[in-house]
Scaffold this motif. Structure first.
Motif, short mmCIF file in Angstrom:
data_model
loop_
_atom_site.label_atom_id
_atom_site.label_comp_id
_atom_site.label_asym_id
_atom_site.label_seq_id
_atom_site.Cartn_x
_atom_site.Cartn_y
_atom_site.Cartn_z
N GLN A 196 -0.19 -18.31 -2.06
CA GLN A 196 0.86 -17.73 -1.21
C GLN A 196 1.04 -16.28 -1.65
OE1 GLN A 196 4.34 -20.28 -1.58
NE2 GLN A 196 3.62 -21.59 0.09
N TYR A 197 1.20 -15.39 -0.68
CA TYR A 197 1.24 -13.96 -0.99
C TYR A 197 2.35 -13.30 -0.18
CZ TYR A 197 -3.41 -15.42 -2.36
OH TYR A 197 -4.44 -16.11 -2.93
N LEU A 198 3.06 -12.40 -0.83
CA LEU A 198 4.10 -11.64 -0.17
C LEU A 198 3.52 -10.30 0.27
CD1 LEU A 198 7.14 -12.41 0.14
CD2 LEU A 198 7.59 -10.79 -1.72
N ILE A 199 3.76 -9.93 1.50
CA ILE A 199 3.38 -8.59 1.97
C ILE A 199 4.61 -7.95 2.61
CG2 ILE A 199 0.93 -9.15 2.33
CD1 ILE A 199 1.54 -9.34 5.36
N ASP B 96 -10.47 -8.64 -2.01
CA ASP B 96 -10.97 -9.56 -0.98
C ASP B 96 -9.82 -10.30 -0.30
OD1 ASP B 96 -13.61 -8.93 -1.65
OD2 ASP B 96 -13.83 -10.64 -3.01
N ILE B 97 -8.88 -10.75 -1.13
CA ILE B 97 -7.77 -11.55 -0.58
C ILE B 97 -6.96 -10.71 0.40
CG2 ILE B 97 -5.57 -12.69 -1.16
CD1 ILE B 97 -6.97 -13.57 -3.82
N LEU B 98 -6.68 -9.47 0.05
CA LEU B 98 -5.91 -8.64 0.97
C LEU B 98 -6.69 -8.39 2.26
CD1 LEU B 98 -3.45 -7.04 1.78
CD2 LEU B 98 -4.28 -5.11 0.44
N GLU B 99 -7.99 -8.14 2.15
CA GLU B 99 -8.77 -7.94 3.38
C GLU B 99 -8.76 -9.21 4.23
OE1 GLU B 99 -12.77 -6.24 3.03
OE2 GLU B 99 -13.22 -6.86 5.09
N LYS B 100 -8.87 -10.37 3.58
CA LYS B 100 -8.81 -11.63 4.34
C LYS B 100 -7.45 -11.81 5.01
CE LYS B 100 -12.36 -14.58 2.28
NZ LYS B 100 -12.65 -15.92 1.68
N ILE B 101 -6.38 -11.45 4.30
CA ILE B 101 -5.05 -11.56 4.91
C ILE B 101 -4.98 -10.69 6.16
CG2 ILE B 101 -2.62 -10.92 4.58
CD1 ILE B 101 -2.93 -11.88 1.65
N ILE B 102 -5.45 -9.45 6.04
CA ILE B 102 -5.40 -8.53 7.19
C ILE B 102 -6.25 -9.07 8.34
CG2 ILE B 102 -6.02 -6.20 7.99
CD1 ILE B 102 -5.56 -5.29 5.01
N CYS C 157 0.84 -1.20 0.00
CA CYS C 157 0.00 0.00 0.00
C CYS C 157 0.88 1.25 0.00
CB CYS C 157 -0.90 0.01 1.24
SG CYS C 157 -2.16 -1.26 1.26
N PRO C 158 1.44 1.61 -1.14
CA PRO C 158 2.29 2.81 -1.16
C PRO C 158 1.49 4.08 -0.86
CG PRO C 158 2.64 1.47 -3.14
CD PRO C 158 1.44 0.92 -2.44
N VAL C 159 0.22 4.10 -1.23
CA VAL C 159 -0.60 5.30 -1.04
C VAL C 159 -1.68 5.01 0.00
CG1 VAL C 159 -2.21 6.90 -2.18
CG2 VAL C 159 -0.19 6.05 -3.42
N LEU C 160 -1.88 5.92 0.95
CA LEU C 160 -2.87 5.72 2.00
C LEU C 160 -4.25 5.44 1.41
CD1 LEU C 160 -3.51 5.91 5.09
CD2 LEU C 160 -4.09 8.30 4.68
N GLY C 161 -4.83 4.31 1.82
CA GLY C 161 -6.19 3.99 1.41
C GLY C 161 -6.28 3.23 0.09
N GLU C 162 -5.14 2.98 -0.54
CA GLU C 162 -5.16 2.20 -1.79
C GLU C 162 -4.23 1.01 -1.66
OE1 GLU C 162 -4.12 4.82 -5.00
OE2 GLU C 162 -5.43 6.40 -4.26
N PHE C 163 -4.39 0.05 -2.57
CA PHE C 163 -3.43 -1.06 -2.57
C PHE C 163 -2.98 -1.35 -3.99
CE2 PHE C 163 -5.48 -4.91 -4.33
CZ PHE C 163 -6.80 -4.48 -4.44
N GLU C 164 -1.83 -1.95 -4.09
CA GLU C 164 -1.34 -2.45 -5.37
C GLU C 164 -1.21 -3.95 -5.27
OE1 GLU C 164 1.54 1.10 -7.12
OE2 GLU C 164 2.37 -0.89 -6.77
N PHE C 165 -1.74 -4.63 -6.27
CA PHE C 165 -1.57 -6.08 -6.36
C PHE C 165 -0.52 -6.33 -7.42
CE2 PHE C 165 -3.31 -10.24 -8.16
CZ PHE C 165 -2.74 -11.01 -7.15
N TRP D 133 -1.80 0.19 5.70
CA TRP D 133 -0.82 1.22 5.36
C TRP D 133 -0.07 1.65 6.62
CZ3 TRP D 133 0.05 6.19 7.03
CH2 TRP D 133 0.86 7.00 6.24
N MET D 134 -0.78 1.86 7.71
CA MET D 134 -0.12 2.28 8.96
C MET D 134 0.89 1.24 9.45
SD MET D 134 -2.71 4.40 11.42
CE MET D 134 -4.19 3.44 11.31
N ALA D 135 0.53 -0.04 9.31
CA ALA D 135 1.41 -1.10 9.83
C ALA D 135 2.61 -1.35 8.92
CB ALA D 135 0.61 -2.39 9.99
#
Lengths: 455, 455
Positions: free
Chosen positions: A70-73, A427-433, A17-25, A379-381
């Motif tokens: 499998q996902y890298l964060i 959805d996948i990112l929200e599930k990961i979080i 999440c380089p930008v607050l409130g957005e994500f990049e896959f 983003w904060m974490a």
């Protein structure tokens, strides 16, 4: 092409999440890591298809290929963790903060002069935080020098990026006899620890020392001034608690007639490298000062729900662009997991927005438009924590340190389940979080070094 | 002495909460279980020392000896779980309830007519809830008969005590075309499912059917009346949602000029075996009716924090002695763990008590003296759930079903850590409630049958 400066590469799906409130896959991205542990390149499929890099890495057994699900964060960043409270985690949360400190925390923190005990606890703590995906942690240690060294040694040995502070507290009225130091001893040991960290063998910037006055009630003004002077002279990180509760706020008003932020400013403790835990009760002037100095806030949502008497104005502070990351505040939490902290940050903001009382009308119950989203919490974490620490971490970007967590949704007996036909990338990112537990975290890297490997 | 009617015995440390707000630590207790799966005796060390029972059980290999840092707790009871929403868990929580239902839930629930999909999801769900320690679950299924049978079959096969309801919804304005049934079909399938459950081979009271109108907005008055009649005639369990949000409350007022509870009462749906999920916005009359009928509330704290607009008045309802247990409300939660629900119930009550707004004075911010304790939450997930269901479960007592969970604090890579010299029995129970994850649950029994065994 010569790829000798490439340590290894990772091929698979990544989120950040380089930008607050957005994500990049980053789908099927190839990330290469150089021998300094930095990201050398991020290549898309059409980019690495026309290069020989994949072939070279595979031939030399330097390619990690992620499997399906499998996902890298980015590595997770904990801006506020009390290392010696680790054995206390999960108990005493029914108590008021004062009793919690007096009955549990101070007696426990005093035990770390037993260095064998310190070693045993810190081994377990650092292993646990790493295993939960925390690649960078900002630690309060206890008031004693030697166990603080043990904590720094342990982080270095296990490869965690750590910001470690020997706690300073001297106020006779507020600190128990068995757990305080004089101004002179506090300052001497702070200097000694700073010196120790700067000369640790093999510490190439992984471990930093942090000037650590506990909070205003436990410190005399003399101690605060000495520590502020030392931090300024040595361009040190500073960490402390800020306006955490009604009681803490009131204490500063009674003693100084000022807010915590004013006191920290006047004693030289407020700067770009200052991390302020909690920061619940801030005045408009406080917020302006924090922003002007470029200091950072460590938002600790679960701890706030138990001990802070109110909610941090996270929405407003994010909107204003303050440096703001997340802290677990172990042991005022029940897990070191920063993904859980993300979830708790969203939850607290939702309760803040909606309110609680059925006796009030809907419009009067909560604080409108104050929620934060899952992406903002994440983003904060990550990104926000990196900015707070002024380090190139938290995002997958060329030149940034490769601090990363591999989340595996194939693990049996866990809550994280991806249903391919039903779940979008979002959805996948929200599930990961929301649902990752420690078992789903199977590998962790810090500065390119693999520090956790469960498979 | 003849011990042939004893199936097996368990020797070790156990916790339970027979009385609201208190706990009992059963140290080195011997629990014997008879061939009906009921607790035959609970013997203290000085009692079994003078008996030959231990010798007999050991000789015949019928004794389970708990190790150090292993603890037995009563099986956990989930009073509200939407089985078909299992694949949705952990996503969409940023959405308002209406969009959450329309965009995610209804399309997903409609998929279960594909019985292979139903079998695959329900296998995973029931395995997951059992593995998380849920020995009894009250399930909403979908609106279709066949997949509801699959769910009941799966629970029976895996040995979970389950209360399963085929969902009924017929209102043309509130339900999508692709996901509703006529009154006649709803009633026919409810009867058919009830019949199916009562004649399932091998179902010795483990599976019960539940009459399940979704909630007031999705049902016509005609459907509610038919279902009420059926439930009354057949002495069935009933489950539904009650006054969950401002919108739901307002809907009933607009349509009927009454509260949800009044509507349920008049349609014959309120009784001793009725389970009311949420119950946030209750009037004094509502509370009196719920108590008079002996109906029960399923408190779903995490779901409430996201979707209910306010907090349940848990403290007040417990004080008044209403039947009150906990629900996960999967998928308006991020885990099926009822221990997490306990924790969330405490957390929500703490935020309710303290309030959130820093702009208000401390005394005006929250709702004073409304917190609940960890022990009260644990009581709700065990003893309270048993009372709600009117079953002899939730407590270790002679004649009660042996539904139990073995929590192991020796598991590596988990947050639950017991430090022998530092943790009292009370601390240990709070740690179990707050930090247990699924890996710590190594065995689960329902009605004396071992249904989970991880070691």
């Amino acid at each position: 092409m010569n790829h000798d400066d490439i340590l290894f590469g990772i091929l698979g799906n990544a989120f950040h999440c380089p930008v607050l409130g957005e994500f990049e896959f980053l789908e099927n991205v190839l990330i290469t890591i150089n021998t300094d542990g930095e990201i050398d390149s991020l290549l898309k499929p059409d980019e690495y298809a026309v290069s020989d890099i994949m072939e070279v890495l595979e031939r030399e057994n330097r390619l990690v290929r992620l499997k399906e699900k499998q996902y890298l964060i980015p590595g997770l960043i904990d801006l506020h963790c009390h290392a010696p409270q680790w054995p206390q985690m999960g108990k005493g949360l029914d108590l008021p903060l004062y009793n919690w400190l007096a009955n549990y925390t101070f007696p426990l923190e005093a035990k770390y002069q037993d260095l064998e005990f310190a070693k045993r606890v810190y081994d377990d703590l650092v292993q646990s935080t790493l295993s939960s995906g925390t690649t960078s942690a900002v630690y309060f240690s206890s008031i004693h020098l030697e166990p603080t060294r043990v904590l720094a040694d342990t982080c270095l040995e296990k490869g965690q990026r750590a910001f470690v502070g020997k706690v300073c507290m001297d106020d006779v009225e507020q600190c128990p006899d068995y757990y305080r130091q004089s101004v002179e001893k506090s300052l001497y040991e702070t200097e000694a620890f700073h010196q120790y960290v700067s000369t640790m063998s093999g510490n190439h910037g992984l471990i930093s020392s942090v000037v650590t006055p506990r909070f205003i009630p436990s410190c005399t003004e003399g101690l605060l001034k000495e520590l502020g002077q030392f931090a300024t002279n040595n361009n040190c990180y500073v960490q402390t608690h800020c306006s955490e509760s009604d009681w803490a706020r009131e204490y500063s008003q009674q003693k100084y007639g000022e807010t915590d932020i004013s006191v920290y400013e006047k004693t030289g403790l407020l700067g770009r490298k200052t991390i302020l835990a909690h920061s619940i009760f801030l005045t408009e002037q406080d917020v302006i000062k924090i922003q002007d100095y470029g200091a950072s806030i460590a938002h600790c949502p679960l701890s706030n729900m138990y001990f802070a008497n109110a909610a941090m104005e996270t929405r407003e502070l994010l909107n204003r662009g303050l440096h703001c990351g997340l802290g677990s505040d172990v042991a005022a939490s029940v897990t070191p997991s920063m993904l859980r902290s993300c979830f708790d940050a969203v939850t607290h903001s939702r309760v803040r927005e909606e309110g609680t009382s059925t006796k009030l009308a809907a419009g009067e119950r909560g604080e409108a438009k104050t929620r934060i989203s899952f992406l903002e919490a994440f983003w904060m974490a990550t990104t926000g924590g990196g900015k707070a620490l002024d380090k190139n971490i938290g995002v997958f970007r060329r030149g940034f340190s490769f601090d990363a967590v591999l989340v595996d949704a194939n693990i049996q007996d866990c809550d994280l389940k991806i249903w391919q036909a039903l779940d979008s990338a979002s959805d996948i990112l929200e599930k990961i979080i929301s649902t990752t537990n420690r078992q789903n975290i199977i590998k962790v890297w810090v500065q390119g070094r693999e520090v956790v490997c469960k498979q």
